[in-house]
Write a protein that holds these residues in place. Structure first.
Motif, short mmCIF file in Angstrom:
data_model
loop_
_atom_site.label_atom_id
_atom_site.label_comp_id
_atom_site.label_asym_id
_atom_site.label_seq_id
_atom_site.Cartn_x
_atom_site.Cartn_y
_atom_site.Cartn_z
N LEU A 129 0.82 -1.21 0.00
CA LEU A 129 0.00 0.00 0.00
C LEU A 129 0.86 1.26 0.00
N ILE A 130 2.00 1.23 0.67
CA ILE A 130 2.91 2.38 0.62
C ILE A 130 3.42 2.57 -0.80
N ALA A 131 3.73 1.47 -1.48
CA ALA A 131 4.14 1.57 -2.88
C ALA A 131 3.02 2.19 -3.72
N GLY A 132 1.77 1.79 -3.43
CA GLY A 132 0.64 2.40 -4.13
C GLY A 132 0.54 3.89 -3.86
N ALA A 133 0.80 4.31 -2.60
CA ALA A 133 0.77 5.73 -2.28
C ALA A 133 1.85 6.50 -3.03
N ILE A 134 3.03 5.89 -3.16
CA ILE A 134 4.12 6.54 -3.92
C ILE A 134 3.73 6.69 -5.38
N LEU A 135 3.07 5.69 -5.93
CA LEU A 135 2.62 5.76 -7.32
C LEU A 135 1.41 6.67 -7.50
N THR A 136 0.80 7.09 -6.40
CA THR A 136 -0.34 7.99 -6.47
C THR A 136 0.07 9.45 -6.37
N LYS A 137 1.03 9.73 -5.47
CA LYS A 137 1.38 11.14 -5.27
C LYS A 137 2.85 11.39 -4.98
N GLY A 138 3.70 10.39 -5.11
CA GLY A 138 5.12 10.63 -4.98
C GLY A 138 5.68 10.36 -3.60
N PRO A 139 6.80 11.03 -3.25
CA PRO A 139 7.50 10.74 -1.99
C PRO A 139 6.65 10.87 -0.74
N VAL A 140 5.62 11.73 -0.76
CA VAL A 140 4.77 11.88 0.42
C VAL A 140 4.11 10.56 0.79
N GLY A 141 3.98 9.65 -0.17
CA GLY A 141 3.36 8.36 0.07
C GLY A 141 4.14 7.47 1.01
N ILE A 142 5.46 7.71 1.13
CA ILE A 142 6.26 6.95 2.09
C ILE A 142 6.67 7.82 3.27
N VAL A 143 6.79 9.13 3.04
CA VAL A 143 7.20 10.03 4.12
C VAL A 143 6.17 10.05 5.24
N LEU A 144 4.88 10.19 4.90
CA LEU A 144 3.85 10.29 5.94
C LEU A 144 3.71 9.01 6.76
N PRO A 145 3.48 7.83 6.14
CA PRO A 145 3.38 6.63 6.98
C PRO A 145 4.68 6.32 7.71
N GLY A 146 5.83 6.59 7.07
CA GLY A 146 7.10 6.36 7.74
C GLY A 146 7.26 7.23 8.97
N LEU A 147 6.90 8.51 8.84
CA LEU A 147 6.98 9.43 9.97
C LEU A 147 6.09 8.98 11.12
N ILE A 148 4.86 8.59 10.81
CA ILE A 148 3.91 8.17 11.85
C ILE A 148 4.39 6.90 12.55
N ILE A 149 4.79 5.91 11.78
CA ILE A 149 5.21 4.62 12.36
C ILE A 149 6.47 4.79 13.20
N PHE A 150 7.45 5.51 12.69
CA PHE A 150 8.70 5.68 13.43
C PHE A 150 8.48 6.47 14.72
N ALA A 151 7.68 7.54 14.66
CA ALA A 151 7.42 8.34 15.86
C ALA A 151 6.70 7.49 16.91
N PHE A 152 5.73 6.70 16.48
CA PHE A 152 4.98 5.85 17.39
C PHE A 152 5.89 4.81 18.04
N LEU A 153 6.72 4.15 17.25
CA LEU A 153 7.60 3.11 17.78
C LEU A 153 8.64 3.68 18.73
N LEU A 154 9.16 4.86 18.42
CA LEU A 154 10.11 5.49 19.33
C LEU A 154 9.44 5.80 20.67
N TYR A 155 8.21 6.27 20.61
CA TYR A 155 7.51 6.66 21.84
C TYR A 155 7.24 5.45 22.74
N VAL A 156 6.84 4.34 22.14
CA VAL A 156 6.51 3.16 22.96
C VAL A 156 7.73 2.29 23.24
N GLY A 157 8.90 2.71 22.72
CA GLY A 157 10.14 2.01 23.02
C GLY A 157 10.30 0.68 22.34
N ARG A 158 9.73 0.52 21.16
CA ARG A 158 9.82 -0.76 20.46
C ARG A 158 10.43 -0.58 19.06
#
Length: 644
Positions: A238-267
């Motif tokens: 689905l991230i690949a689909g987002a990249i093919l829909t609108k470009g780099p923002v398709g991986i930047v947004l989910p990557g930012l959310i997932i990484f911030a969440f994982l850092l916060y919960v320590g995992r």
């Protein structure tokens, strides 16, 4: 009071019956999703013409792909269109092949993306609440189903989602890909119940345990496999689909959310290992890079500068196309776009107490669902608030998170009669009744202000050059009065339920009010605007198709309406000023072109500014604010055109 308990007991019995019959539960859930999906996304989807100016750009570029068979480079009106990647064009072109070149096909990808997202969110919330009941050793089918039903309805039935799900542009497809990727990530993450403290060996044992909440078909076959589990795999696709829909923002947004969440919960490290991140990156690149490589190979730096430079980097760092806005812009977008439920977002967020990091880190993974939705909402809101170019559609991907947050707030208000005597072990403290009461009265105030604004809408709306008597027509339609009365009644009902402390009914009043507003106001208003604003252009396009001679040029003077290109299927030459049009006609006449004429489509005021004499043109049609004429090339002895 006795009647209230009786009704509640009947509802609980009904949901208990559904819970004991899986087939019945699936049937009821599917019917609910179909009903809200059809109301929000399907009803009259293609019965309104394309809306200028953006939608026809996508529709025509997709039609060109369908007609020419060139599935690499998008074209509009003879020029390359590098605004967006190819996935939306591919989806629309495939829809053309299935149901024909029409408005339904243009909008079908957006509607399907929205509906698929709502269905996946419904499943995720059902799964989460079932796991919560399992942990607390209680059975609360009423709460589980009501919360899931409300979450799906909130996600579908809000203005921001409905607008973009009913327009054939890339925004809803991007949101569908990003939001679905995030939900798939959480299902994969929450399905791994091994604790950090147990170490890698315990995690592997937990992954292969029969107690895993994921179905057997969705569990990884072995902990040593180099491939991610199927939910993570779906996330990568689905991230690949987002990249093919609108470009780099398709991986930047989910990557930012997932990484911030994982850092916060320590995992962070733990989860990145189990996600098989390296393999995931290969999957994303393998699916998304080939088209980019082909389009760059064919178009070179023209594509790189236009797409990556202008439409991505410059949109984030500079104001593009005049789309600037103050820092509080997205507060207003969320308030109005997610109305009328947006007033409950503060309570939904405070309820989480997301600042209590040690508390959240101590919970099981699935219990962190509300926290994950908060990171989803806050990351997208913050990211686009920083961006210099601002558009309402940019924060569309946070609307599903907003719906989840508000639904989880109401989840605290849906106890079952059978378990009321038990004390639930909630992963987060419930919102206090005083704070909920404040939010409820804000709801009343907001609906009252909304009703007042709708009563006076003609004084708020600006003018539309394409509809000279726009305000008068709106007033005569009676829609402002109907809309104002609807929301005023809703405000009164919400106030009544607040006074009688019937909290459960408040969100239902908001949902019912929005559905009524959509059916009896927004839909008739869209038909009215289409008739007055877009229908004249479609009718003129039909006249152009019939009257145009081979190789005869069409000039559009003083405005750009891409819908004419889509409906007439011919190239349009856009000219801005009357003087520019006169000079162009003179130049074309001097070339001795055949046929010795051109078609001119202009707004009446621009046409009058050209000061053409009656024998200098032939009127073909007048529709709304537009004139379509044929201008013959007449030459003097000096070989110059005579249009004076």
């Amino acid at each position: 009071m006795r009647m209230k308990l009786s009704v509640k007991h009947t509802v609980d019995q009904w949901f208990n019956k559904i819970a004991k019959n899986p087939a019945l539960g699936v049937t009821v859930s599917v019917l609910w999703l179909i009903v809200i999906g059809w109301i929000a996304f399907g009803w009259n989807l293609g019965n309104i013409g394309l809306i200028d100016e953006t939608e026809p750009l996508f529709a025509e570029a997709s039609r060109q792909m369908f007609v020419t068979g060139d599935w690499i480079t998008p074209f509009f009106n003879g020029d390359t269109r590098f605004d967006k990647p190819a996935l939306i064009y591919w989806c629309q072109a495939i829809a053309y092949a299935i149901i024909g070149v029409n408005e339904w096909a243009v909008r079908l990808p957006s509607a399907i993306a929205a509906f698929g997202l709502v269905c996946l969110a419904f499943y995720t919330i059902q799964w989460y609440l079932a796991k919560e009941d399992e942990l607390e050793q209680v059975s609360r089918p009423t709460r589980r189903y009501l919360t899931s039903f409300i979450a799906a309805a909130l996600m579908a039935l809000n203005g921001e989602t409905i607008i973009w799900a009913r327009i054939g542009v890339s925004d809803m497809l991007l949101t569908g890909c990003i939001a679905s990727a995030l939900l798939c990530f959480f299902l994969g993450y929450a399905g791994k119940e091994g604790s950090r403290e147990q170490g890698a060996g315990s995690r592997e044992q937990g992954e292969n345990s029969n107690s895993s909440p994921l179905p057997p078909a969705l569990r990884p076959s072995a902990s040593s496999t180099p491939f991610p589990n199927k939910w993570y795999l779906a996330c990568y696709v689905l991230i690949a689909g987002a990249i093919l829909t609108k470009g780099p923002v398709g991986i930047v947004l989910p990557g930012l959310i997932i990484f911030a969440f994982l850092l916060y919960v320590g995992r962070f490290r733990e989860v990145l290992r189990e996600m098989r991140l390296f393999m995931g990156i290969l999957i994303i690149l393998g699916l998304s890079v080939p088209w980019y490589a082909l389009v760059i190979w064919r178009n070179g730096w023209n594509y790189i500068n236009a797409f990556f430079g202008y439409h991505n980097l410059e949109r984030f760092t500079e104001v593009v196309n005049g789309h600037s806005a103050p820092w509080y812009f997205y507060f207003l977008v969320v308030l109005l776009g997610f109305a009328p439920y947006s007033v409950y977002l503060p309570a939904s967020i405070i309820r989480l107490k997301f600042w209590q990091r040690s508390h959240w880190r101590s919970l099981e993974r699935f219990q962190q669902f509300g926290l994950f939705a908060w990171f989803w909402f806050a990351s997208i809101f913050g990211f686009f608030s920083i961006a210099v170019t601002k558009l309402p559609s940019y924060v569309l991907p946070l609307m599903p998170a907003a719906a989840i947050l508000v639904a989880l707030l109401w989840n605290d208000l849906f106890p079952d009669t059978e378990t009321q005597q038990k004390t639930p072990v909630s992963p987060t403290p419930s919102i206090s009744s005083s704070f909920l009461r404040i939010s409820g009265w804000l709801n009343v105030v907001f609906l009252s202000v909304l009703a007042t604004a709708l009563f006076n809408i003609t004084q708020i709306l600006g003018t539309d050059p394409a509809i000279s008597n726009f305000h008068e027509l709106i007033q005569k339609s009676g829609l402002p009065v109907i809309a104002g009365l609807m929301w005023l009644v809703c405000a009164i009902l919400v106030a009544a339920f607040l006074l009688t402390r019937r909290w459960n009914y408040i969100i239902s009043i908001n949902l019912i009010g929005f559905v009524a507003f959509l059916i009896f106001v927004l839909t008739p208003a869209s038909f009215f605007i289409d008739r007055e604003r877009q229908l004249p252009l479609r009718e003129l396009s039909a006249v152009i198709l019939e009257a145009k001679e081979p190789n005869e040029e069409l000039i559009m003077l003083g405005f750009k309406k891409p819908s004419v290109v889509f409906y007439s299927h011919i190239h349009v030459n856009y000219l801005r000023f009357p003087k520019e049009a006169i000079e162009h006609i003179q130049n074309q006449a001097a070339k001795g072109l055949q046929p010795p004429s051109l078609l001119l489509l202009a707004e009446q005021k621009k046409f009058l500014q050209m000061e053409l004499q009656p024998d200098d043109y032939k009127s073909l049609s007048t529709k709304g604010a537009y004139n379509l004429v044929r201008v013959p090339f007449k030459k003097k002895k000096s070989e110059k055109i005579d249009i004076s």
